[in-house]
Motif scaffolding. Structure first.
Motif, PDB file in Angstrom:
ATOM      1  N   ALA A 142       0.756  -1.332   0.117  1.00  0.00           N
ATOM      2  CA  ALA A 142      -0.280   0.165   0.158  1.00  0.00           C
ATOM      3  C   ALA A 142       0.924   1.522  -0.084  1.00  0.00           C
ATOM      4  N   ILE A 143       1.564   1.221   0.252  1.00  0.00           N
ATOM      5  CA  ILE A 143       2.746   2.539   0.915  1.00  0.00           C
ATOM      6  C   ILE A 143       3.247   2.561  -0.724  1.00  0.00           C
ATOM      7  N   ALA A 144       3.900   1.755  -1.414  1.00  0.00           N
ATOM      8  CA  ALA A 144       4.270   1.473  -2.466  1.00  0.00           C
ATOM      9  C   ALA A 144       3.219   2.230  -3.618  1.00  0.00           C
ATOM     10  N   ASP A 145       2.227   1.666  -3.763  1.00  0.00           N
ATOM     11  CA  ASP A 145       0.760   2.476  -4.491  1.00  0.00           C
ATOM     12  C   ASP A 145       0.438   4.115  -3.841  1.00  0.00           C
ATOM     13  N   LYS A 146       0.692   4.246  -2.662  1.00  0.00           N
ATOM     14  CA  LYS A 146       0.673   5.466  -2.696  1.00  0.00           C
ATOM     15  C   LYS A 146       1.540   6.617  -3.111  1.00  0.00           C
ATOM     16  N   THR A 147       2.792   5.719  -2.784  1.00  0.00           N
ATOM     17  CA  THR A 147       3.986   6.199  -3.424  1.00  0.00           C
ATOM     18  C   THR A 147       3.659   7.109  -4.883  1.00  0.00           C
ATOM     19  N   LEU A 148       3.688   5.488  -6.095  1.00  0.00           N
ATOM     20  CA  LEU A 148       3.441   6.330  -6.731  1.00  0.00           C
ATOM     21  C   LEU A 148       2.423   7.197  -7.628  1.00  0.00           C
ATOM     22  N   ILE A 151       3.716  10.549  -6.819  1.00  0.00           N
ATOM     23  CA  ILE A 151       4.783  11.224  -7.751  1.00  0.00           C
ATOM     24  C   ILE A 151       4.760  11.386  -9.347  1.00  0.00           C
ATOM     25  N   LEU A 152       4.062  10.734 -10.071  1.00  0.00           N
ATOM     26  CA  LEU A 152       3.475  10.739 -10.948  1.00  0.00           C
ATOM     27  C   LEU A 152       2.877  11.950 -11.782  1.00  0.00           C
ATOM     28  N   PRO A 153       2.112  13.178 -10.046  1.00  0.00           N
ATOM     29  CA  PRO A 153       1.781  14.867 -10.448  1.00  0.00           C
ATOM     30  C   PRO A 153       3.332  15.590 -10.594  1.00  0.00           C
ATOM     31  N   LEU A 154       4.381  14.843 -10.462  1.00  0.00           N
ATOM     32  CA  LEU A 154       5.472  15.788 -10.373  1.00  0.00           C
ATOM     33  C   LEU A 154       6.641  15.618 -10.916  1.00  0.00           C
ATOM     34  N   LEU A 155       6.110  14.935 -12.354  1.00  0.00           N
ATOM     35  CA  LEU A 155       7.003  14.361 -13.065  1.00  0.00           C
ATOM     36  C   LEU A 155       7.207  15.713 -14.478  1.00  0.00           C
ATOM     37  N   SER A 156       8.167  16.012 -14.923  1.00  0.00           N
ATOM     38  CA  SER A 156       8.477  16.856 -15.815  1.00  0.00           C
ATOM     39  C   SER A 156       9.420  16.387 -17.195  1.00  0.00           C
ATOM     40  N   ALA A 157       9.398  16.569 -18.456  1.00  0.00           N
ATOM     41  CA  ALA A 157      10.262  16.858 -18.875  1.00  0.00           C
ATOM     42  C   ALA A 157      11.898  17.775 -18.626  1.00  0.00           C
ATOM     43  N   GLY A 158      12.832  17.417 -18.503  1.00  0.00           N
ATOM     44  CA  GLY A 158      13.773  17.930 -17.678  1.00  0.00           C
ATOM     45  C   GLY A 158      14.015  17.461 -16.965  1.00  0.00           C
ATOM     46  N   MET A 159      13.391  16.399 -16.159  1.00  0.00           N
ATOM     47  CA  MET A 159      14.040  15.803 -14.854  1.00  0.00           C
ATOM     48  C   MET A 159      15.048  14.681 -14.726  1.00  0.00           C
ATOM     49  N   THR A 160      16.224  14.244 -13.990  1.00  0.00           N
ATOM     50  CA  THR A 160      17.104  14.100 -14.352  1.00  0.00           C
ATOM     51  C   THR A 160      16.146  12.382 -13.719  1.00  0.00           C
ATOM     52  N   ASN A 166      15.174   9.828  -6.387  1.00  0.00           N
ATOM     53  CA  ASN A 166      15.230  10.503  -4.887  1.00  0.00           C
ATOM     54  C   ASN A 166      14.210  10.928  -4.791  1.00  0.00           C
ATOM     55  N   GLU A 167      12.973  11.222  -5.299  1.00  0.00           N
ATOM     56  CA  GLU A 167      11.434  11.676  -4.953  1.00  0.00           C
ATOM     57  C   GLU A 167      10.949  10.676  -4.846  1.00  0.00           C
ATOM     58  N   ILE A 168      11.059   9.331  -5.295  1.00  0.00           N
ATOM     59  CA  ILE A 168      10.112   8.212  -5.092  1.00  0.00           C
ATOM     60  C   ILE A 168      10.670   7.663  -3.410  1.00  0.00           C
ATOM     61  N   ASP A 169      12.140   7.895  -3.313  1.00  0.00           N
ATOM     62  CA  ASP A 169      12.756   7.178  -1.846  1.00  0.00           C
ATOM     63  C   ASP A 169      12.502   8.284  -1.376  1.00  0.00           C
ATOM     64  N   TYR A 170      12.448   8.956  -1.287  1.00  0.00           N
ATOM     65  CA  TYR A 170      11.750  10.474   0.067  1.00  0.00           C
ATOM     66  C   TYR A 170      10.513  10.278  -0.063  1.00  0.00           C
ATOM     67  N   ARG A 171       9.255  10.478  -0.759  1.00  0.00           N
ATOM     68  CA  ARG A 171       7.808  10.142  -0.853  1.00  0.00           C
ATOM     69  C   ARG A 171       8.042   9.254   0.212  1.00  0.00           C
ATOM     70  N   SER A 172       8.539   7.594  -0.258  1.00  0.00           N
ATOM     71  CA  SER A 172       7.961   6.745   0.049  1.00  0.00           C
ATOM     72  C   SER A 172       8.443   6.416   1.892  1.00  0.00           C
ATOM     73  N   LYS A 173       8.858   6.770   2.357  1.00  0.00           N
ATOM     74  CA  LYS A 173       9.886   7.138   3.681  1.00  0.00           C
ATOM     75  C   LYS A 173       8.548   8.441   4.323  1.00  0.00           C
ATOM     76  N   LYS A 174       7.840   9.084   3.332  1.00  0.00           N
ATOM     77  CA  LYS A 174       7.394   9.932   3.724  1.00  0.00           C
ATOM     78  C   LYS A 174       5.944   9.332   4.608  1.00  0.00           C
ATOM     79  N   ASN A 175       5.577   8.324   3.288  1.00  0.00           N
ATOM     80  CA  ASN A 175       4.543   6.883   3.417  1.00  0.00           C
ATOM     81  C   ASN A 175       4.335   6.258   4.707  1.00  0.00           C
ATOM     82  N   GLY A 176       5.602   6.307   5.116  1.00  0.00           N
ATOM     83  CA  GLY A 176       5.335   5.462   5.683  1.00  0.00           C
ATOM     84  C   GLY A 176       6.768   3.811   5.738  1.00  0.00           C
TER      85      GLY A 176
END
Length: 356
Positions: A142-148, A151-160, A166-176
């Motif tokens: 459930a934490i993985a599902d919420k993290t995805l 994260i998707l609304p944050l994606l944009s061209a130009g990101m590496t 890094n955003e995934i790792d950060y958000r997943s920790k925020k989610n538990g």
């Protein structure tokens, strides 16, 4: 209870004891989460050797286990020698270091004992999950599902790719999550053709694929999920192959049944892909067990004779990788529940998706 199951296995294999050197296995058997130790199980005793960093922790985390502080091999050997004398003692051949093996082998010879390699003795017990383990696995998924979802609304061209990881790792920790299950994979464009294309400094561009493969941890239990999506408009060929791969994955899940050899599941997917001449581009096993480690016994592989049992948890993750073009993988975590039915734990949508 788990220790008693190990003792039953020792009796079956005509062993007088076993030395557990895999930290995941001693966590499973005792609750001790430290990174250094030796767990020794015999018919009459269970002893956990730890150094001074872990003495108090081990005492707090374990029950009915004798915790012995041992700061050096000589400390361990002085106690262990009397335990193993004139006995047949198993060891975990897959995880013991060569250095530890040499020390242990010499000790056994000195005490006229026999050292016997074992394979997956504890891992076979870990394969069947308890109710509390399943609760933790559901939460990790459930934490993985919420993290995805986050994260998707944050994606944009130009990101590496690393930016996204890094955003995934950060958000997943925020989610538990207690941390990443492994090095988060983010690959885009032609790099999706690398099955384990770890995140790089490549800039994500419009109109290419992006593959995200990551996992979370909850109370020590892991999730593992992969989704491949279009970042804008991509070639119709990619969508066509995606739809075929998804159909193969969903057919495999729908056909899971008790006592089915794991090899049959893998072979079913390869047969489905062969009908579209895609099987040659599927280069890894169909899946793996998941629990206290992300990749655990057994593998869902074309040579695996183990059969499906109730309360097994594993991944189903077929992939197609066309060199220098693109790759697609779809991965979910699966539970064979008490009713013998397959339940998908990772619920993030996997229909063909375009990120605008």
């Amino acid at each position: 209870m788990r220790i008693e199951k190990v003792k039953a296995q020792l009796e079956k294999q005509k062993l007088d004891g076993i030395i557990i050197t895999d930290k995941i296995n001693w966590r499973y058997l005792t609750g001790f989460t430290g990174s250094n130790g030796w767990l020794v199980i015999t018919e009459n005793s269970t002893k956990l050797f730890v150094d001074g960093r872990y003495t108090e922790q081990a005492s707090l985390q374990t029950n009915n286990i004798e915790v012995i502080e041992a700061s050096s091999w000589s400390d361990i050997g002085s106690v262990l020698g009397s335990i193993v004398k004139n006995k047949r003692i198993g060891f975990e051949q897959q995880t013991i270091s060569y250095e530890k093996f040499l020390l242990l082998n010499q000790l056994m010879r000195t005490n006229l004992s026999e050292l016997i390699p074992t394979m997956n003795l504890v891992e076979t017990l870990r394969m069947i999950k308890s109710e509390s383990e399943i609760v933790a696995l559901r939460k990790a998924a459930a934490i993985a599902d919420k993290t995805l979802t986050d994260i998707l609304p944050l994606l944009s061209a130009g990101m590496t790719e690393i930016d996204v990881a890094n955003e995934i790792d950060y958000r997943s920790k925020k989610n538990g999550s207690e941390g990443p299950a492994f090095e988060t994979i983010v690959a885009s464009g032609t790099r999706t053709a690398l099955p384990h294309g770890h995140a790089s400094q490549k800039i994500i561009k419009d109109n290419e694929l992006i593959m995200i493969d990551f996992g979370t941890i909850y109370k020590g239990y892991y999730s593992d999920i992969t989704r491949t999506m279009a970042f804008g408009s991509v070639d119709q060929k990619i969508k066509t192959i995606y739809v075929k791969l998804l159909a193969a994955q969903e057919k495999a899940i729908a056909n899971l049944q008790l006592n089915q050899p794991l090899a049959e599941i893998d072979q079913l997917v390869r047969k489905e892909l062969a009908s579209s001449d895609l099987d040659a581009f599927f280069s890894h096993d169909l899946g793996h067990g998941i629990g206290l480690s992300c990749h655990e016994f057994p593998a869902i592989a074309k040579t695996e004779k183990m059969t499906l049992q109730k309360n097994m948890t594993f991944t189903i993750e077929p992939g197609v990788y066309l060199p220098n073009q693109f790759g697609i993988r779809i991965e979910d975590d699966i539970l064979i529940n008490e009713n013998g039915k397959a339940e998908v734990l990772t619920k993030f949508p996997k229909n063909w998706s375009i990120i605008q």
